[in-house]
Write an enzyme that holds these catalytic residues in place. Structure first.
Site, PDB file in Angstrom:
ATOM      1  CE1 TYR A   1      -3.825  -2.500   4.713  1.00 23.10           C
ATOM      2  CE2 TYR A   1      -3.216  -0.844   4.529  1.00 23.10           C
ATOM      3  CZ  TYR A   1      -3.792  -1.397   3.782  1.00 23.10           C
ATOM      4  OH  TYR A   1      -4.047  -1.565   2.377  1.00 23.10           O
TER       5      TYR A   1
ATOM      6  CB  SER B   1      -0.949   0.139   1.622  1.00 25.27           C
ATOM      7  OG  SER B   1      -2.177   1.399   1.515  1.00 25.27           O
TER       8      SER B   1
HETATM    9  N1  LIG Z   1      -8.369  -0.409  -2.463  1.00 26.50           N
HETATM   10  C1  LIG Z   1      -7.782   0.336  -1.206  1.00 26.50           C
HETATM   11  O1  LIG Z   1      -8.000   1.719  -2.324  1.00 26.50           O
HETATM   12  C2  LIG Z   1      -6.261  -0.053  -1.476  1.00 26.50           C
HETATM   13  C3  LIG Z   1      -4.945   0.107  -1.465  1.00 26.50           C
HETATM   14  C4  LIG Z   1      -4.324   0.465  -1.329  1.00 26.50           C
HETATM   15  C5  LIG Z   1      -3.920  -1.343  -0.701  1.00 26.50           C
HETATM   16  N2  LIG Z   1      -4.310  -2.488  -1.027  1.00 26.50           N
HETATM   17  C6  LIG Z   1      -4.340  -3.519  -1.029  1.00 26.50           C
HETATM   18  O2  LIG Z   1      -5.136  -3.936  -2.659  1.00 26.50           O
HETATM   19  C7  LIG Z   1      -5.326  -5.557  -1.214  1.00 26.50           C
HETATM   20  C8  LIG Z   1      -7.100  -5.882  -2.203  1.00 26.50           C
HETATM   21  O3  LIG Z   1      -7.512  -4.791  -1.586  1.00 26.50           O
HETATM   22  P1  LIG Z   1      -9.539  -4.460  -2.049  1.00 26.50           P
HETATM   23  O4  LIG Z   1      -9.552  -3.238  -1.868  1.00 26.50           O
HETATM   24  O5  LIG Z   1      -9.078  -5.169  -3.686  1.00 26.50           O
HETATM   25  O6  LIG Z   1      -9.844  -5.668  -0.958  1.00 26.50           O
HETATM   26  P2  LIG Z   1     -11.231  -6.280  -0.445  1.00 26.50           P
HETATM   27  O7  LIG Z   1     -11.905  -6.552   0.757  1.00 26.50           O
HETATM   28  O8  LIG Z   1     -12.265  -6.028  -1.365  1.00 26.50           O
HETATM   29  O9  LIG Z   1     -11.156  -7.891  -1.145  1.00 26.50           O
HETATM   30  C9  LIG Z   1     -10.069  -8.282  -0.352  1.00 26.50           C
HETATM   31  C10 LIG Z   1     -10.203  -9.571  -0.722  1.00 26.50           C
HETATM   32  O10 LIG Z   1      -9.936 -10.818   0.943  1.00 26.50           O
HETATM   33  C11 LIG Z   1     -10.423 -11.614   1.155  1.00 26.50           C
HETATM   34  N3  LIG Z   1      -9.713 -11.798   3.004  1.00 26.50           N
HETATM   35  C12 LIG Z   1      -9.663 -11.230   3.668  1.00 26.50           C
HETATM   36  N4  LIG Z   1      -9.102 -11.922   4.654  1.00 26.50           N
HETATM   37  C13 LIG Z   1      -8.992 -13.037   4.066  1.00 26.50           C
HETATM   38  C14 LIG Z   1      -8.571 -13.918   4.747  1.00 26.50           C
HETATM   39  N5  LIG Z   1      -7.668 -14.197   5.936  1.00 26.50           N
HETATM   40  N6  LIG Z   1      -7.856 -15.527   4.063  1.00 26.50           N
HETATM   41  C15 LIG Z   1      -8.635 -15.448   2.733  1.00 26.50           C
HETATM   42  N7  LIG Z   1      -8.692 -14.160   2.347  1.00 26.50           N
HETATM   43  C16 LIG Z   1      -8.557 -12.816   2.901  1.00 26.50           C
HETATM   44  C17 LIG Z   1     -11.933 -11.067   0.953  1.00 26.50           C
HETATM   45  O11 LIG Z   1     -12.412 -12.229   1.543  1.00 26.50           O
HETATM   46  C18 LIG Z   1     -11.612 -10.387  -0.491  1.00 26.50           C
HETATM   47  O12 LIG Z   1     -12.172 -11.041  -1.235  1.00 26.50           O
HETATM   48  C19 LIG Z   1      -5.112  -5.205   0.047  1.00 26.50           C
HETATM   49  O13 LIG Z   1      -3.730  -6.118   0.387  1.00 26.50           O
HETATM   50  C20 LIG Z   1      -5.062  -4.215   0.261  1.00 26.50           C
HETATM   51  O14 LIG Z   1      -4.309  -3.616   1.354  1.00 26.50           O
HETATM   52  C21 LIG Z   1      -6.048  -1.994  -1.578  1.00 26.50           C
END
Ligand SMILES: NC(=O)c1ccc[n+]([C@@H]2O[C@H](COP(=O)([O-])OP(=O)(O)OC[C@H]3O[C@@H](n4cnc5c(N)ncnc54)[C@H](O)[C@@H]3O)[C@@H](O)[C@H]2O)c1
Length: 270
Positions: free
Chosen positions: A160, A147
């Site tokens: 986080y 991130s």
């Molecule tokens: N969306 C953003 O703005 C953003 C910004 C920076 C980083 N990220 C990173 O991108 C990645 C994806 O994020 P996103 O926004 O698509 O999230 P999201 O919540 O839409 O998707 C995350 C997925 O991970 C699964 N998950 C959660 N805990 C789990 C576990 N214990 N075991 C197995 N699966 C699990 C959830 O069911 C979900 O399908 C993450 O690593 C997040 O930190 C996202």
């Protein structure tokens, strides 16, 4: 004709958290580029629904808090497809309730800290440990999602953001140890990305504050992050390892408060 090095034909990609948000967009993109995709998620029904949409893919049950579940995910993928070319560690401990309680260090809840590190850091390490023998065989790659908060200080999300910084250093350690075996390891650092979950939960004024710091005219979509992951996963990135690719619309690339400067210079540089 020159081969397109971004194609993924014949390659098997395992994506954690592949059923939602950025992970699902990445699964769709890599499948379009010819990969066979294992979609691993704690939300198994959603993983299965996506697997039905993508021919030749596989849904895998995963709980990143359980070491056996992670090891079983890698074994199941290897057994089903007969190989593993890319591990994409995308899942993280997320959600409105987690975010609301992940504050600054002085007010940090120890259990939340431990859980964050268990899912994000230990979970990523165990997945890499289980996948590396197979990736050595295929001369494959790891892509870890971190991130932009791992690179900049903030008022919130100390657990986080520091867990994501730990993943960056793990990325470099794996790249250093396994490069000679033909395995690359890189990270993608998204800025705020408009997933369905975030679109629903993120307060509008804070979203506008991030938009003011963005150098393009909109925030990133899951598809923008998927493109960065797909590049690092592919042979097009064969000379890149141990790196962090930031995909945040330029948010982290400029002097602080550029939104205010933009207003001040409106008409000149806006
Ligand atoms: N969306 C953003 O703005 C953003 C910004 C920076 C980083 N990220 C990173 O991108 C990645 C994806 O994020 P996103 O926004 O698509 O999230 P999201 O919540 O839409 O998707 C995350 C997925 O991970 C699964 N998950 C959660 N805990 C789990 C576990 N214990 N075991 C197995 N699966 C699990 C959830 O069911 C979900 O399908 C993450 O690593 C997040 O930190 C996202």
């Amino acid at each position: 004709m020159v081969a397109d090095a971004t194609r993924m034909d014949g390659k098997v990609v395992l994506i954690t958290g592949g059923a939602g948000g950025i992970g699902a967009a990445t699964a769709r993109l890599l499948a379009r580029r010819g990969a066979q995709v294992a979609i691993a998620d704690i939300a198994f029904a959603a993983a299965r629904a996506l697997a039905e949409e993508l021919p030749g893919s596989l849904a895998v049950q995963l709980d990143l808090e359980q070491a056996e579940s992670i090891e079983a995910m890698v074994a199941r993928t290897r057994e089903h497809f007969g190989r593993l070319d890319v591990l994409h560690n995308n899942a993280a401990l997320l959600g409105p309730e987690i975010a609301a309680n992940d504050t600054d260090v002085e007010r940090m809840d120890t259990l939340l800290w431990d859980r964050t590190y268990a899912v994000n850091v230990r979970g990523t390490m165990i997945a890499c440990r289980a996948a590396l023998p197979h990736l050595r065989e295929s001369r494959g790659a790891i892509v870890n999602t971190v991130s932009n908060l791992a690179l900049q200080g903030h008022l919130i999300q100390a657990a986080y953001s520091s867990s994501k910084a730990a993943i960056i250093q793990m990325t470099r350690a794996i790249a250093a140890s396994h490069g000679v075996h033909g395995v690359r390891c890189n990270a993608v650092a998204p800025g705020m990305t408009m997933t369905p979950a975030l679109r629903e939960a993120f307060p509008a004024p804070l979203r506008e504050a991030v938009e003011a710091e963005t150098l393009r005219d909109q925030l990133g979509d899951p598809e923008d992050i998927a493109e960065a992951v797909a590049f690092l996963a592919s042979d097009a990135a064969r000379n890149i390892t141990g790196q962090v690719l930031v995909s945040d619309g330029g948010c982290s690339s400029h002097v602080p408060g550029i939104g205010l400067f933009r207003q001040f210079f409106a008409g000149d540089h806006a």
